[in-house]
Motif scaffolding. Structure first.
Motif, PDB file in Angstrom:
ATOM      1  N   ILE A  81       2.978  -3.418   4.567  1.00  0.00           N
ATOM      2  CA  ILE A  81       4.293  -4.223   4.265  1.00  0.00           C
ATOM      3  C   ILE A  81       4.953  -2.572   4.520  1.00  0.00           C
ATOM      4  O   ILE A  81       5.992  -2.917   4.770  1.00  0.00           O
ATOM      5  CB  ILE A  81       4.944  -4.966   3.374  1.00  0.00           C
ATOM      6  CG1 ILE A  81       5.147  -3.597   1.985  1.00  0.00           C
ATOM      7  CG2 ILE A  81       4.127  -5.823   3.021  1.00  0.00           C
ATOM      8  CD1 ILE A  81       6.452  -3.463   1.145  1.00  0.00           C
TER       9      ILE A  81
ATOM     10  N   GLY B  93       6.566  -3.098  -3.955  1.00  0.00           N
ATOM     11  CA  GLY B  93       5.952  -2.543  -3.631  1.00  0.00           C
ATOM     12  C   GLY B  93       4.661  -1.778  -3.408  1.00  0.00           C
ATOM     13  O   GLY B  93       5.473  -0.465  -3.971  1.00  0.00           O
TER      14      GLY B  93
ATOM     15  N   MET C 217       3.782  -7.080  -3.674  1.00  0.00           N
ATOM     16  CA  MET C 217       3.759  -6.790  -2.078  1.00  0.00           C
ATOM     17  C   MET C 217       3.035  -4.770  -2.123  1.00  0.00           C
ATOM     18  O   MET C 217       3.591  -4.089  -3.108  1.00  0.00           O
ATOM     19  CB  MET C 217       4.824  -6.179  -0.979  1.00  0.00           C
ATOM     20  CG  MET C 217       5.091  -8.092  -0.825  1.00  0.00           C
ATOM     21  SD  MET C 217       6.021  -7.774  -0.301  1.00  0.00           S
ATOM     22  CE  MET C 217       7.830  -7.928  -1.119  1.00  0.00           C
TER      23      MET C 217
ATOM     24  N   GLU D 196       1.068  -2.109   0.060  1.00  0.00           N
ATOM     25  CA  GLU D 196       1.352  -1.260   1.371  1.00  0.00           C
ATOM     26  C   GLU D 196       0.741  -0.104   1.604  1.00  0.00           C
ATOM     27  O   GLU D 196      -0.292   0.505   0.777  1.00  0.00           O
ATOM     28  CB  GLU D 196       3.172  -1.130   1.600  1.00  0.00           C
ATOM     29  CG  GLU D 196       3.322  -0.245   0.157  1.00  0.00           C
ATOM     30  CD  GLU D 196       4.882  -0.121   0.217  1.00  0.00           C
ATOM     31  OE1 GLU D 196       5.291   0.898   1.137  1.00  0.00           O
ATOM     32  OE2 GLU D 196       5.266   0.593  -1.185  1.00  0.00           O
TER      33      GLU D 196
ATOM     34  N   THR E 224      -0.073 -11.511  -2.984  1.00  0.00           N
ATOM     35  CA  THR E 224       0.967 -10.253  -1.903  1.00  0.00           C
ATOM     36  C   THR E 224       0.776 -10.449  -1.111  1.00  0.00           C
ATOM     37  O   THR E 224       2.572 -10.958  -0.180  1.00  0.00           O
ATOM     38  CB  THR E 224      -0.158  -9.213  -2.243  1.00  0.00           C
ATOM     39  OG1 THR E 224      -0.785  -8.762  -1.992  1.00  0.00           O
ATOM     40  CG2 THR E 224       0.265  -7.623  -3.362  1.00  0.00           C
TER      41      THR E 224
ATOM     42  N   ALA F 278       4.842 -11.555   0.720  1.00  0.00           N
ATOM     43  CA  ALA F 278       5.332 -10.799   2.525  1.00  0.00           C
ATOM     44  C   ALA F 278       5.705 -11.636   3.103  1.00  0.00           C
ATOM     45  O   ALA F 278       6.389 -11.847   3.847  1.00  0.00           O
ATOM     46  CB  ALA F 278       4.225  -9.627   2.932  1.00  0.00           C
TER      47      ALA F 278
END
Ligand SMILES: [Zn+2]
Length: 259
Positions: A6, A174, A200, A202, A249, A253
């Motif tokens: 993300i 995140g 989420m 990243e 996740t 997302a």
């Protein structure tokens, strides 16, 4: 295993030579969708141009990073708003406050941040948020905006108080490769408190190379293909399987960004 990165700075100059290979490697590693972070007007414009070449795989955001907020003005925010209306642009930001480095004076950061919150309130697209060493002011400012859309506090590296406040406020969290850094091992404790329906993942590439990789790339550049290392660390911390973290996740997302 399918994953969504993300937060990836694919228009950063460190990706200028080989973005196509980077995207291919990501897809081969199971990272099937990526949200390209916009950190300035020019950068958000470039991000949109890039993601249009990878429809259904890449999406972008439109925003001015707190570091860059000293150069922001109403005209620039108007462009950020225009970009944010495009269908490939799935979030407003990155925006927020960074009192750690204060590359821009705090008052200008606050002005710029509020400008983004106004845009997000108006167009109701999710917020991609950055906060470092500014938790108290950050919460005060967002609390002044009662009709904000949902938001994700990206690259969370704060303390438990901040984490609880963000979750209570309805924000998503995140998590980057920072969670894999032994120097920030407190994050491994905190991550357990993030409910799976608010989490989420990243890379924040080219930054935040996960320290749990067996071998580091020669150029020390982080890229979306390394997202599984973040998922692996979170799974270990939570005592769950990597598959479970990847699935949860990804679902969050997809719903969050509508992708
Ligand atoms: Zn950030």
């Amino acid at each position: 295993m399918k994953m969504i990165d993300i937060g990836i700075n694919l228009v950063n100059k460190r990706f200028s030579q080989d973005v196509d290979e980077v995207v291919k490697r990501a897809i081969n590693a199971g990272v099937t969708k990526m949200v390209v972070t916009g950190v300035s007007v020019e950068n958000s414009q470039k991000a949109l141009k890039l993601v249009r070449q990878y429809k259904g795989t890449l999406y972008s955001t439109s925003g001015i990073h707190p570091h860059d907020s000293k150069s922001s003005n109403p005209q620039q925010l108007a462009i950020i708003r225009e970009l944010a209306l495009e269908k490939e642009v799935v979030a407003v930001g990155e925006c927020g406050l960074d009192f750690n480095r204060n590359y821009s004076p705090p008052n200008m950061q606050e002005e710029c941040f509020k400008g983004h919150l106004e845009i997000a309130t108006e167009i109701q697209k999710p917020l991609f948020l950055h906060e470092r060493d500014a938790h108290k002011r950050f919460m005060e400012i967002v609390s002044d905006f009662p009709n904000l859309p949902k938001g994700v506090v990206h690259c969370f590296t704060g303390n438990t108080i901040a984490l609880k406040a963000y979750l209570n406020h309805g924000f998503y969290i995140g998590i980057t490769g920072a969670v894999c850094n032994p120097k920030m091992s407190y994050l491994q404790e905190f991550v357990k408190y993030v409910p799976l329906d608010r989490l989420m993942v990243e890379t924040d590439g080219p930054f935040m190379l996960p320290k749990n990789m067996e071998r580091f790339p020669k150029n020390r550049r982080n890229e979306p293909a390394f997202l599984p290392y973040v998922v692996k660390m979170i799974a270990q911390c939570m005592g769950k399987s990597e598959k479970e973290i990847a699935e949860a996740t990804t679902k969050v997302a997809e719903e969050f960004f509508g992708i």
